[in-house]
Design a protein around this motif. Structure first.
Motif, PDB file in Angstrom:
ATOM      1  N   SER A   7      77.742  -8.135  40.435  1.00  0.00           N
ATOM      2  CA  SER A   7      77.155  -6.936  39.833  1.00  0.00           C
ATOM      3  C   SER A   7      78.243  -5.920  39.523  1.00  0.00           C
ATOM      4  O   SER A   7      79.300  -5.913  40.169  1.00  0.00           O
ATOM      5  CB  SER A   7      76.128  -6.305  40.788  1.00  0.00           C
ATOM      6  OG  SER A   7      76.766  -5.883  41.986  1.00  0.00           O
ATOM      7  N   GLN A   9      75.993  -6.193  35.753  1.00  0.00           N
ATOM      8  CA  GLN A   9      76.027  -7.110  34.609  1.00  0.00           C
ATOM      9  C   GLN A   9      76.894  -6.554  33.494  1.00  0.00           C
ATOM     10  O   GLN A   9      77.575  -7.295  32.796  1.00  0.00           O
ATOM     11  CB  GLN A   9      74.606  -7.337  34.116  1.00  0.00           C
ATOM     12  CG  GLN A   9      74.486  -8.364  33.004  1.00  0.00           C
ATOM     13  CD  GLN A   9      73.040  -8.622  32.632  1.00  0.00           C
ATOM     14  OE1 GLN A   9      72.109  -8.106  33.277  1.00  0.00           O
ATOM     15  NE2 GLN A   9      72.809  -9.405  31.600  1.00  0.00           N
ATOM     16  N   ILE A  21      83.886  -3.931  40.180  1.00  0.00           N
ATOM     17  CA  ILE A  21      82.933  -5.044  40.045  1.00  0.00           C
ATOM     18  C   ILE A  21      82.796  -5.694  41.417  1.00  0.00           C
ATOM     19  O   ILE A  21      83.796  -5.948  42.086  1.00  0.00           O
ATOM     20  CB  ILE A  21      83.423  -6.070  39.014  1.00  0.00           C
ATOM     21  CG1 ILE A  21      83.680  -5.397  37.665  1.00  0.00           C
ATOM     22  CG2 ILE A  21      82.401  -7.190  38.853  1.00  0.00           C
ATOM     23  CD1 ILE A  21      84.385  -6.282  36.650  1.00  0.00           C
ATOM     24  N   THR A 107      80.533  -9.955  34.435  1.00  0.00           N
ATOM     25  CA  THR A 107      80.387  -8.522  34.144  1.00  0.00           C
ATOM     26  C   THR A 107      81.107  -8.226  32.847  1.00  0.00           C
ATOM     27  O   THR A 107      82.304  -8.514  32.720  1.00  0.00           O
ATOM     28  CB  THR A 107      80.993  -7.657  35.261  1.00  0.00           C
ATOM     29  OG1 THR A 107      80.268  -7.866  36.474  1.00  0.00           O
ATOM     30  CG2 THR A 107      80.957  -6.172  34.879  1.00  0.00           C
TER      31      THR A 107
END
Lengths: 113, 115
Positions: A7, A9, A21, A107
């Protein structure tokens, strides 16, 4: 138990900011955690990797922080630049195993000028 | 030379066509891989060759047929593909045969469209 959850995205950061990230894993046998960077139209390229015997690894503006007890690791990009705009995948595997890399979902980072 | 070279870069094929993807590396790597990547998704492993022998087939349909003619070359033969097979096909290589802890070198991929 093979999953690696990543996570967010997508992430939008201003130039000069810090991009973070996060990834989490469940398999305690994982002992190698690479991050791959992928630009549009290109294959992924290894950016930085860490093993759980250290809590942090830094290469230039890129740092991996690793929390073994929480089974989490994260990528920090300091002084983010527009050229850092790419998709970042965390991954995990067991060294010396025939098991392949388990990738996170990715991501998409956009660094605004 | 630290590159993995893939050809062609783009391929459009009909469902009845036969085509092949080619991958080449001259780094002396002993393991070579085929991955499939859908848009905005991570790469999914298809096949692994170790010392020119197929070591892993991730239950890939038989319409995909890999071949490793020598230690530097890897082919993926395509036949009777379906539109859902449209994706970016990535080749990769690594020095060792067990990728845990090994750096994977990816090619730029072949963007395949099946009509």
């Amino acid at each position: 138990q093979q999953q690696v959850k990543q996570s967010p995205q997508s992430l939008i950061v201003q130039k000069g900011g810090i991009s973070i990230i996060n990834c989490a894993y469940e398999n305690t046998a994982f002992d190698y955690f690479p991050w791959y960077q992928q630009f549009p139209g290109k294959g992924p390229a290894l950016l930085i990797a860490i093993r759980p015997d250290v809590s942090e690894k830094k290469e230039g503006r890129f740092t991996i922080s690793f929390n073994k007890s929480a089974k989490q690791f994260s990528l920090h990009i300091m002084d983010s630049q527009p050229g850092d705009s790419a998709t970042y995948f965390c991954a995990a595997t067991s060294s010396g195993s025939a098991r392949q890399l388990t990738f996170g979902s990715g991501t998409q980072l956009t660094v605004l000028p | 030379d630290t590159e993995v070279t893939q050809t062609p870069k783009h391929l459009v094929m009909g469902m009845t066509n036969k085509k092949s993807l080619k991958c080449e590396q001259h780094m002396g790597h002993r393991a070579m891989y085929w991955y499939k990547q859908k848009a905005k998704k991570p790469p999914e492993l298809m096949f692994v060759y170790s010392y020119e022998k197929l070591s892993i087939n991730e239950s890939v349909p038989s319409r995909f047929s890999p071949e490793c003619p020598n230690s530097s070359l890897l082919n993926l033969h395509l036949h009777a593909l379906q539109p859902e097979d449209s994706a970016l096909y990535l080749c990769a290589s690594s020095q060792g045969v067990y990728p845990g802890g090994e750096k994977l070198f990816f090619g730029s991929g072949t963007q395949l469209s099946v009509l």
